[in-house]
Every structure is written in structure tokens, then in C-alpha cells.
Design a protein around this motif. Structure first.
Motif, PDB file in Angstrom:
ATOM      1  N   UNK A   1      -2.751  -6.274  -5.806  1.00 19.20           N
ATOM      2  CA  UNK A   1      -3.193  -5.502  -6.965  1.00 19.20           C
ATOM      3  C   UNK A   1      -4.154  -4.421  -6.475  1.00 19.20           C
ATOM      4  N   UNK A   2      -4.023  -3.235  -7.065  1.00 21.72           N
ATOM      5  CA  UNK A   2      -4.967  -2.158  -6.737  1.00 21.72           C
ATOM      6  C   UNK A   2      -6.317  -2.515  -7.349  1.00 21.72           C
ATOM      7  N   UNK A   3      -7.325  -2.541  -6.475  1.00 19.26           N
ATOM      8  CA  UNK A   3      -8.664  -2.906  -6.955  1.00 19.26           C
ATOM      9  C   UNK A   3      -9.066  -2.028  -8.127  1.00 19.26           C
TER      10      UNK A   3
ATOM     11  N   UNK B   1      -6.052  -5.930  -3.319  1.00 19.34           N
ATOM     12  CA  UNK B   1      -6.516  -7.315  -3.160  1.00 19.34           C
ATOM     13  C   UNK B   1      -5.394  -8.270  -3.561  1.00 19.34           C
ATOM     14  N   UNK B   2      -5.386  -9.443  -2.908  1.00 21.77           N
ATOM     15  CA  UNK B   2      -4.343 -10.448  -3.140  1.00 21.77           C
ATOM     16  C   UNK B   2      -4.696 -11.234  -4.394  1.00 21.77           C
ATOM     17  N   UNK B   3      -3.692 -11.442  -5.244  1.00 18.39           N
ATOM     18  CA  UNK B   3      -3.921 -12.214  -6.461  1.00 18.39           C
ATOM     19  C   UNK B   3      -2.693 -13.103  -6.733  1.00 18.39           C
TER      20      UNK B   3
ATOM     21  N   UNK C   1       0.845  -1.206   0.000  1.00 13.60           N
ATOM     22  CA  UNK C   1       0.000   0.000   0.000  1.00 13.60           C
ATOM     23  C   UNK C   1       0.874   1.247   0.000  1.00 13.60           C
ATOM     24  N   UNK C   2       1.952   1.193   0.805  1.00 15.32           N
ATOM     25  CA  UNK C   2       2.874   2.329   0.843  1.00 15.32           C
ATOM     26  C   UNK C   2       3.518   2.531  -0.522  1.00 15.32           C
ATOM     27  N   UNK C   3       3.991   1.431  -1.104  1.00 13.27           N
ATOM     28  CA  UNK C   3       4.694   1.521  -2.388  1.00 13.27           C
ATOM     29  C   UNK C   3       3.765   2.005  -3.502  1.00 13.27           C
ATOM     30  N   UNK C   4       2.501   1.582  -3.446  1.00  9.97           N
ATOM     31  CA  UNK C   4       1.551   1.932  -4.503  1.00  9.97           C
ATOM     32  C   UNK C   4       0.776   3.211  -4.186  1.00  9.97           C
TER      33      UNK C   4
END
Lengths: 284, 807
Positions: B612-614, B605-607, B594-597
Motif C-alpha cells: 500500500x502507498x503510505x 508498506x506491507x499490509x 513500486x513500478x506498477x504504482x
């Protein structure tokens, strides 16, 4: 499972082996494949001061077939017996029997000489040798002598071989006939609960010669002349085989052990002898 | 750091080699090349060797021990006897079952093969030679090998040390050779139902004494470092942390000064759970001599002295209605524990989980009582490839079902079907107090019966019986049915402990900066393939490839505390800890991502292997990216590094089940039984590695074949072990092993993080009754009800003989 200390000798010729036996008397024992002797030493049930390993003596190895005359060196392994095409043609029962001894690893190392010389009633080759009417050659300090397999055994681990003698080879006449070795055992590597060798010759529809021998059903191998006699001159019909089986059972005295009590062993022996006879007759 | 060429989601899943992948076992690279590292491979400088002098008698007073001749042998360093250990209070030691046992014979011996003296020498051969020279004067005492005779009023007193003690660790002792009576269920209600039942079948079912017989025997190397005061013990331990704690409690050495290491272990099967005199003697000898001391038992010592399994005499009564509804089940067990109660059970369960004996069936009321008895046999009673006494219980109920079917004149498959716990009854409360987590027995059963064409087999069997009666064949056909339910994964700390240690387990994970990881667990593989399968659990949890995850176990200096591997507990407990630790990693990774993005945690969400950003699939950070970032970015409010540890206390056991069917040809004249077909359906919940499962099933079925068809520890009436070598103790080779067909259904455990239940022991638990029932079933048409295992040639022959089939 660690043996007491012993001296290890590895002669390269028979004379040297015999000399070592002569020097150390009953403190010395020869070792062939070692499958009987070494476990007994590890269990400390046999304390042998001098072990004379025969594996480097080239004269004790090999299989020679000259017409019907077969000679097998004592240090020939079960694996070599199984793989020998000439032997398979001359006496197929040898391969059939050797394949029922333990597992491939044992057969790579175990020898026919050790198998017949040790006098263990559980070994398969002694009864087979009796069935084939083989002769054993024993070399000693005063030269060689020959002893018939049918005379060689006197009791469990007791044979006509003297302490200073070495069994060097086996010879027999390969006279054909239908041959079969049947064995019941609990598992690979076990001795027989009951095993039987049968060689039958057929002349027209009747049996012209019969030889029946059994493994691990007495304290030594049993060649049953009476069983063979019961078949000769017959067509090996059910009643004839019944008579032969009854005769063979008259010649054995199995012991109770972990494989089962005497009553069971006698019953299974009857089944196995019958199967060997029927199989040999079918192949005759 | 992102991949240059995007790959498909399916490809990313495949790359992980996670759950469900038949990934090749990483252990096999070294095992198949002879490069394993077993305890006997360990050679330390100056190492000494220990060897035992053992009792040839099953019961005798030790009047004197003369060690002078042994001590005179050059190279002999010490000869230890009970007298030498007594000042350290180590001549006896506590057992896991609340009893105590002699380390070295203290005044008397109680079983053949018992340790009397420990010879220490600078050479293994010298130790063996010197052991021969220890002279012991014995006075023979009367021997009791029959647990029923042991409880007779005039029976010899075996445990003089317990003289006058009328209570033991598990309640009252009513006789000098009685250990405990353990009960579960409602006796009065059960007896009442049975006494008024329409149909009652009663039978004594004996599960004979056998032995786990791992290919590698037990042993250790104890090494006391006199300079820093640290004791290191390498050994064949299924529970290294428990051994460390026990060693500390016994020796007084502080636990941080003890390091216990289990290297590669060549099979355990319960044999390597307990603490043996050899370990204690090697440790004492190392402390005394200041040198490393190795002790490795040989095969005969393993079979005669270290822990046996089973030896349960189970007297059962099962009640039913005329149409086959089971109404009650009762069992009384006479349990032969040998000379000391050294069962390796959770402390509060002296009969293990035997009360799973209601099996797969909805039985309204039941009662069990187990009497533990001392005899002049080796101690043990371990769970040989099963959860504690579960295979005894499964054998008992699956035999009782067969006997009831005979009593009712019913088909045994149908009798099972109408009594199965139904799918909608789970979670199911059993009459003996267990909560079965999940199951779908009818689906599994129908699948199995269809797969083998059960009706067709029954027709063939009936034809065979007719042909036999007409004299056309001497072979009968047996169809051996089993539907087993196990209880594994001990267990909840609230009721499961070993010597007070709750039976949780653990996993600690460290993610390295470049995106690989090491996971350390409190369990220890003995062939199960943990390094392969636990990496798969983790791969699916954290999105790093299993190939990039090293799994380490067995070193108490590095691994988190755990209770070890036995009772199919590794996957249910440590496997759960692995998943939970992985989830902690992922939770922290989410904050980093979250910090990096530059988004909120909740926007991710986990994929598979990334966050991945929803709604913006092109914006993501892989776990590999995140791992690197965790070590090189200053993230507000987040500690550097990426590590997690989980100690998992399971809320319940897991209840794997299965349907096994064995088709057997039985030669009535020779007693030879040939397995024609064996179908094994296992439901172990979520399947981690199908190939490893199949291997486990093959191995367990082969052990079951051995047990059912010939393997036993047999004693003669004066206590000599008659089956002390592999000539007489049946260990199947490839030659004796039949072909197995494996199958599965998948009913995930509702309480396990990934739904897995454990499978390693199922084939032993279910296999034994399947093989045994096949033998019995072959003779059902001729009136056989019960015949004890092992079904070796002569015992099968005797069945036929006693039924008059030999004419």
C-alpha cells in the motif's frame, strides 16, 4: 510373515469338510476365524498343507435358545454373541467375556468354536465353558459325539478332538445365578495375566451352587471344584471367599512369561478370582 | 485485478489461513480415504522382491552358507551374501556415527535378526519360501547382552574387525567392547562441589531399550535404469538427500544420476533416519538384475533389526544446599549401542545432545561422561520422537530432581521452582555449554500447578495414604511432575553435520502468474503435516492464501538439498528457510509494486496481502496483482518471474519447554495404573497451527505412555528378543489412551524468523518422566526412591511387594 504354500478348501457342508479332513489326514486343519492358525502359519511355526475354511457351512452358525437349553454354532462370531439379546438374558457372562476378547475387529471374525477348539490356554471361552458346564459336539467320519468342556482339555493345544473331527457346536443349560468374568490383561489384544469366571446361586442368604473356572493360569483352562465347594452352603463372607480363593489357587500352576513371574501371577490370580466371586455374589 | 467489493482487513487476514489458524490438515483428505501413496503401494513393471535370511543367534560364527536349494526354486533370481558384496566393497557400510556395520554377515553374526543373505525373486512369496531353504552352518559363540559385563576384562570379543584398534571415531577405546568415552563439563569442579555439599542424592536411572515402531515399517524400491544409468530409490527416508549422498559415496554413481524419493511415510520417529542393509541390498540387486527390486520389512524384522532407541544406564549425583538450591550435577552413562555404533546423531555428538541434562534448572557446575559399549543386540540408538538423546537427558534430570526432593524432604514442585532458570537470565549459558535462547519457566509452572489444583491434589494424596494405612483402599495416588527443556532444531552448521553435510535446511518458492505457488523443502513429513503448516508460514509472509500454496517434499530431483525431518528440526530450520524465502519474494514484489504504482520502493508498506502507498490506502497492489505483473510486464532492472530460494543456517538451536502433570491411580495388588488426569502445557514459541500442535501433543503423549508403562525391547540372556511382536511390544490403542488436557504459554524464539521452536517431540520428552514420576510418587510415602521403567503391571506390583504393601 509369509506362510508356506498351502491348498485352500472352502466346503459348503459339513460332510464335504469332513471328507477333506479324511483325505488329507494330519496335513489338513480347519480354520474358523483364523486368529490363532493364520499367525502361526505366517510365522512358519505351523506348516499346513490343506486349510479347510468352515465359513460357508451354514449349519455351523447360529444361536438357539429353547427354555434353558442353549445351543451355539461353532462358527458364531464373538460379535454375534455380544449382540444376541436372548443370550444376554440367558447367560450374561458370555457377553461379558466376549467383550473382553481383543478388539472389535477381532471379534467380528473370531468364533466361539475356534476359541474353544484350539486348546490355547490363553483363550477365554474354554474356562467359561467349563464354568457353564457346557458340552461340545464333535462331528467325525463315524458321526457325532459329545464331550464335556470339563473333560475336553488335556494340555496346551491338546484336546480330546481327533484330527478328523470338527467341533460343530456348544450346548449348555442356562440355569441363571450371579455371573461374572474378571480379567487382567496388559492391553487390548493381550491374553489374560489372570482371568476367572464365577457363577453363584443364592438361596436365601446362602450360596446353593458355585462354579469357578480360570483362564491362562495353567497350560489348560482350570475348573476348580474345590473353590466352588468352599462356597456352597456359606453366606460368601470374607472368610468363605478366602477359602475359595485358596482352593482355586491350589488348582493352578501358571507359567512365567513377559507378563511376569509365577509369584506375581499367583498373587494377581487371587485378586481376580476374589473379584469374580464378589461380583457374581453381588449379582446373585 | 483488484477486488470489486473491498473486504475488511480482518477478513483478508482470515482468508490467508496463515499463522495461528487451526487450518484443517490438507494431507488428511487422502489419508482418511485410504488414498495415501506409500512405498509398498509402488509397483513397477518387472519388479522383483527381496527377502532376508536372518540370524537366529545373537552371536555366532557363520561357517558356511549354502544357497543352492534356494537358487533352485523357480522364480528365484539371486541370493546375495557378503561374499557377493565384497568385490563391490559393499559387504560393510559406514554408519552415521563414524563406525561401520555389516550389510550382510561377514564371517559372523552379532545380534539376533542380523541380515545374512538376501533372496531376490519374481514374487514376494517365492522369496520367502526360498529364504527358508538357504542353509547356514553356525557355530554359536558366547553372548553378551549386559553392557557392564561387556566391559569386563574377560568378556567375549564382539567386533573382531576392530581388533587392535585403540582409537575410534570419537577418541580412545579402552576395551575391546568399548566404543567411546564422550565428556562435557568440568569434572574436577563438579566433583569438588559434590564432595563438600550439604546434601547429595545419588541414583542409577535406567532408560530401557525401546523402539520407535512406526505403523509403516521400513522399505524401498530400487530401480536402476540400465539405459540412462540413473538409479531411482523410493523409500521410507526421513532424510532423502542424505540417502542420495550416501548412496553416491557408497556406489560410486554420480549424485546427479541418483534420484531418491520419499513418498508418503507412515511415521518415522527416528526409525527411518539411518541407512539399512535392506536399502543397500535392494540397490545392488537392482543394479545386478537390471530390474526394480522392492524390499519391505515385516513387523518382527522392524522390531528386531532396524534401529532401536534409548538403552542408557545413567548414574547420577546431584548436590544441593539444605534449603534446596542445586549446586552441582554429575552423570555417568553406560550406553548400550548394540553390535555396531549406528546412532543417528550429528557427527560431533556421539551421545547426541545429552548434555542438555541440566534441564530447566540453573545449575552452576556439571559434568557428564558417556561410555558407548558394544553388545550382542541390534544396532541403533536413534532419537525416538526426540532430539538426539534429549529424552534420556530429560528423564534423567526429572528423576534426579524427584530423588533430591526425597533426600531433602521437600515438595518436588517447590524444589523445581526455586531452581528454575529465571526469565531474566535468558539467553542462558548452561554449565554444559548450551545457550538457551528463551524461556519463562515460572509462568508456565504456576499456570500448570494452578490448573490442576496442585495443593488440593497433595491433600487428597495424603488422605489416600491414611486411608490405605487404615485398610480402606488398595489404591494409591501418584502426582507425576515434569518441567522439561528441549534442545531442538539441529542445527548451526558450525558444529552440526551429518556425514559432513551441515545441518541447514532449505525452501524454494515459485509464484505462478495467477497468484498461487509451490514451495519445495528439504524436509519430509512423516505425519507432521508440513503441507498444511508450511503453507501457513508462507501465507503470512507473502499474502497468498495457504489454500493456494502447494508444499512438496521428498523428491531429490525437485526439492532443494536439506537434511530431513527428525529432532524437531523441520519448523526451526526448514520453517525458517520458508519464512526467509518468502521475505525474498516479498522484497522483489515490493519493487514490482513500486513500478506498477509509480512510487519509490520506500513509499510502500506491507499490509497482510498487499503493498500500500503510505498515506494513500486506496492505492495498493495485492500479491496476486504483483505475481501476474511479474510475468507480463517488462520492468526495468527487474528479472521476470517471482521465485526465491533460501538455505537457512540457524544461528542457534531452539529450546521448547513445558510443564506436564500426570495424576495416576495405582492398584498395589495388581500393579494396574490408571491415568486419571493428564495436563500438558507446552511452550513452543510462536504457534503456527494450534490444532496440529494439539494433535502432535496427543500423539507424543501416547507414545510416552507406551514407553513409560510397558513398551520395551527385552532380551533374554542368550540374546533372544522377547518382545518381537505387538502382543508383547506395547503399542497403545484408543482403549489404553487417557484423556489429555492441553494448554500453552508462548515465548517466541528470539532468533527464529517467526519465533517458532518446534513441538512434535516435546510430549514424548516430557511425557515419559511425567508418567514415570507419577508411579514413583504414588509410593513415595512408603519409601520408594527409584524403580526402572517400563512400569508394567508386574514391575509396579513388585514395587509394592518389595515395600511390604502386600502384607
Amino acid at each position: 510373515m509369509i506362510p508356506a504354500a498351502f491348498e485352500y478348501h472352502r466346503p459348503t457342508d459339513l460332510a464335504a469338510a469332513l471328507a477333506t479332513l479324511g483325505e488329507f489326514g494330519d496335513e489338513a486343519r480347519v480354520v474358523a476365524g483364523g486368529h490363532s492358525l493364520i499367525p502361526m502359519m505366517k510365522l512358519r511355526m505351523a506348516e499346513i498343507g490343506h486349510v479347510v475354511d468352515l465359513q460357508d457351512i451354514a449349519d455351523l452358525k447360529g444361536i438357539r435358545i429353547d427354555g434353558t437349553a442353549v445351543w451355539i454354532g461353532a462358527m458364531t462370531t464373538q460379535h454375534e454373541l455380544i449382540g444376541h439379546q436372548g443370550l444376554a438374558a440367558a447367560a450374561p457372562i458370555l457377553r461379558e467375556t466376549a467383550l473382553q476378547i481383543a478388539d472389535p475387529q477381532v471379534r467380528y471374525v473370531g468364533t466361539i468354536g475356534g476359541n474353544v477348539a484350539n486348546g490355547d490356554p490363553g483363550n477365554d471361552m474354554p474356562a467359561l465353558m467349563q464354568c457353564l458346564d457346557a458340552t461340545f459336539t464333535l462331528a467325525g467320519p463315524n458321526g457325532s459325539r459329545e464331550v464335556a468342556a470339563r473333560d475336553f482339555y488335556e494340555g496346551a493345544y491338546v484336546t480330546l478332538r481327533e484330527d478328523d473331527e470338527i467341533l460343530t457346536g456348544i450346548r449348555f443349560e442356562a440355569t441363571g445365578g450371579g455371573q461374572a468374568y474378571e480379567k487382567q490383561k496388559r492391553k487390548i489384544g493381550d491374553y489374560a495375566t489372570a482371568a476367572a469366571a464365577a457363577i453363584l446361586k443364592k438361596d436365601g442368604t446362602s450360596c446353593s451352587a458355585a462354579s469357578i473356572a480360570m483362564t491362562n493360569l495353567s497350560d489348560m483352562p482350570v475348573w476348580s471344584k474345590a473353590a466352588g465347594d468352599a462356597l456352597v452352603g456359606t453366606a460368601c463372607a470374607a472368610a468363605d471367599i478366602d477359602a475359595a480363593v485358596a482352593a482355586a489357587l491350589g488348582d493352578i500352576s501358571p507359567n512365567a512369561d513377559n507378563r511376569g513371574p509365577v509369584e506375581f501371577k499367583r498373587h494377581v490370580a487371587g485378586i481376580i478370582i476374589r473379584r469374580a466371586i464378589e461380583q457374581a455374589w453381588a449379582r446373585a | 485485478m483488484n477486488e470489486l467489493a473491498p473486504i475488511s482487513r480482518e477478513q483478508r487476514v482470515e482468508n490467508l489461513k496463515g499463522l495461528g489458524c487451526s487450518r484443517k490438515r490438507v494431507e488428511d483428505v487422502r489419508f482418511t480415504q485410504g488414498r495415501g501413496n506409500y512405498v509398498d503401494d509402488l509397483k513397477l513393471p518387472g519388479m522383483l522382491y527381496g527377502d532376508f535370511v536372518r540370524s537366529p543367534y545373537a552371536h555366532a560364527r557363520v561357517k558356511s552358507v549354502d544357497k543352492s536349494a534356494a537358487l533352485a526354486v523357480p522364480g528365484v533370481v539371486a541370493v546375495l551374501t557378503a561374499e557377493d558384496l565384497a568385490p563391490l566393497n559393499l559387504h560393510w557400510m559406514p554408519t552415521l556415527a563414524g563406525d561401520k556395520q555389516m550389510v550382510l554377515a561377514d564371517g559372523k553374526v552379532l545380534f539376533q535378526g542380523q541380515e545374512v543373505a538376501f533372496v531376490v525373486a519374481n514374487d514376494r512369496y517365492v522369496a520367502a519360501d526360498a529364504a527358508e531353504l538357504v542353509v547356514i552352518d553356525y557355530e554359536e559363540l558366547p553372548v553378551v547382552v549386559d553392557p557392564f559385563k561387556a566391559l569386563e576384562p574377560g568378556a567375549p570379543v564382539l567386533r573382531e574387525d576392530l581388533d587392535g584398534q585403540t582409537t575410534g571415531a570419537h577418541g580412545d577405546r579402552r576395551h575391546h567392547n568399548h566404543i567411546f568415552l564422550w565428556e562435557a563439563g568440568d569434572k574436577a569442579a563438579t566433583d569438588e562441589v559434590i564432595s563438600s555439599a550439604e546434601v547429595v542424592a545419588e541414583e542409577m536411572v535406567y532408560y530401557h531399550r525401546t523402539h520407535p515402531c512406526p505403523l509403516e515399517t521400513c522399505g524401498c524400491v530400487a530401480s536402476m535404469d540400465a539405459v540412462n544409468g540413473k538409479l531411482t530409490v523410493h523409500g521410507t527416508f526421513q532424510a532423502p538427500h542424505v540417502v542420495r549422498t550416501v548412496a553416491s559415496l557408497l556406489s560410486g554413481i554420480e549424485e546427479h544420476k541418483i534420484r531418491v524419493v520419499s513418498p508418503d511415510i507412515g511415521g518415522g520417529f527416528g526409525n527411518k533416519v539411518g541407512v539399512y542393509p535392506g536399502y543397500v541390498c535392494a540397490i545392488v540387486a537392482s543394479i545386478v538384475t537390471g530390474k526394480p527390486v522392492k524390499w519391505i520389512e515385516d513387523r518382527m524384522e522392524n522390531l528386531t533389526a532396524t534401529a532401536f532407541a534409548r538403552d542408557y544406564w545413567m548414574k547420577g549425583r546431584i548436590a544441593a544446599t539444605k534449603d534446596g538450591r542445586i549446586t552441582a550435577l554429575s552423570c555417568h552413562v553406560t550406553a548400550d549401542h548394540g553390535a555396531f555404533d549406528a546412532c543417528a546423531d550429528p557427527t560431533k555428538f556421539p551421545a547426541g545432545f545429552f548434555s542438555i541434562m541440566t534441564g530447566s534448572y540453573d545449575i552452576p557446575v556439571a559434568h557428564v561422561g558417556v561410555d558407548g559399549v558394544y553388545t550382542n543386540k541390534a544396532p541403533g540408538g536413534v532419537a525416538y520422537r526426540c532430539s538426539f538423546r534429549v529424552t534420556e537427558a530429560a528423564y534423567f534430570i526429572e528423576r534426579m530432581i524427584e530423588v533430591l526432593a526425597i533426600e531433602l524432604g521437600m515438595d518436588a514442585a517447590e524444589l523445581r521452582r526455586i531452581n528454575f532458570i529465571r526469565k531474566e537470565q535468558f539467553p542462558y549459558q548452561s554449565a554444559l555449554g548450551w545457550e538457551y535462547d528463551s524461556g519463562d519457566y515460572h509462568t508456565a509452572w504456576d499456570k500448570a500447578l494452578t490448573a490442576i489444583d496442585y495443593q488440593g491434589l497433595r491433600r487428597e494424596q495424603a488422605d489416600r495414604v491414611e486411608a490405605f494405612r487404615r485398610g480402606e483402599t488398595r489404591k494409591l495416588l501418584g502426582i507425576g511432575l515434569t518441567h522439561f527443556t528441549e534442545i531442538v532444531g539441529a542445527g548451526p552448521v558450525k558444529n552440526c553435520d551429518i556425514l559432513g553435510m551441515g545441518m541447514f535446511d532449505s525452501c524454494e518458492i515459485r509464484i505462478h502468474p495467477t497468484g498461487s505457488a509451490v514451495a519445495r523443502l528439504g524436509t519430509i513429513s512423516q505425519g507432521q503435516g508440513h503441507a498444511t503448516t508450511f503453507a501457513q508460514i508462507l501465507a503470512s509472509e507473502i499474502g497468498l492464501p495457504a489454500d493456494s500454496i502447494t508444499v512438496e517434499e521428498g523428491d531429490t530431483d525437485t526439492a532443494p538439498y536439506g537434511l530431513g525431518t527428525y529432532g524437531s528440526r523441520s519448523t526451526p530450520v526448514a520453517g525458517a528457510a520458508t519464512a526467509m524465502a518468502g521475505r525474498k519474494i516479498r522484497a522483489k514484489a515490493q519493487m514490482i509494486a513500486a513500478y506498477l504504482l509509480e512510487v519509490h520502493d520506500g513509499d510502500l508498506e506491507w499490509d497482510v496481502d498487499r503493498f500500500v502507498v503510505k498515506g494513500a490506502p486506496e492505492r495498493f497492489k495485492t500479491m496476486k496483482d504483483i505475481a501476474y505483473a511479474s510475468y507480463n510486464q517488462a520492468i526495468p532492472g527487474v528479472e521476470p518471474g517471482l521465485e526465491a530460494v533460501s538455505y537457512y543456517d540457524p544461528p542457534n538451536m531452539t529450546y521448547p519447554f513445558g510443564a506436564y502433570i500426570c495424576v495416576m491411580e495405582v492398584d498395589v495388588d495388581t500393579g494396574v495404573c490408571d491415568v486419571r488426569q493428564f495436563y500438558a502445557l507446552d511452550d513452543c514459541g510462536t504457534r503456527i497451527n494450534p490444532m496440529v500442535i494439539e494433535g502432535q501433543v496427543h500423539g507424543g503423549l501416547t507414545e510416552a505412555l507406551a514407553i513409560a508403562m510397558g513398551q520395551e525391547i527385552a532380551y533374554d540372556e542368550i540374546g533372544n528378543v522377547k518382545t518381537a511382536t505387538l502382543m508383547d511390544f506395547f503399542l497403545p490403542t484408543a482403549w489404553e489412551t487417557p484423556h489429555y488436557t492441553t494448554d500453552f504459554t508462548e515465548t517466541p524464539s528470539p532468533h527464529h524468523p517467526i519465533g517458532a521452536k518446534g513441538v512434535g517431540e516435546s510430549p514424548n520428552v516430557g511425557g515419559v518422566p511425567a508418567f514415570s514420576n507419577a508411579v514413583h510418587d504414588a509410593f513415595r510415602a512408603f519409601g520408594l526412591r527409584q524403580s526402572h521403567m517400563p512400569h508394567d503391571h508386574w514391575r509396579v506390583w513388585k514395587i509394592a511387594h518389595d515395600l511390604g504393601l502386600h502384607g
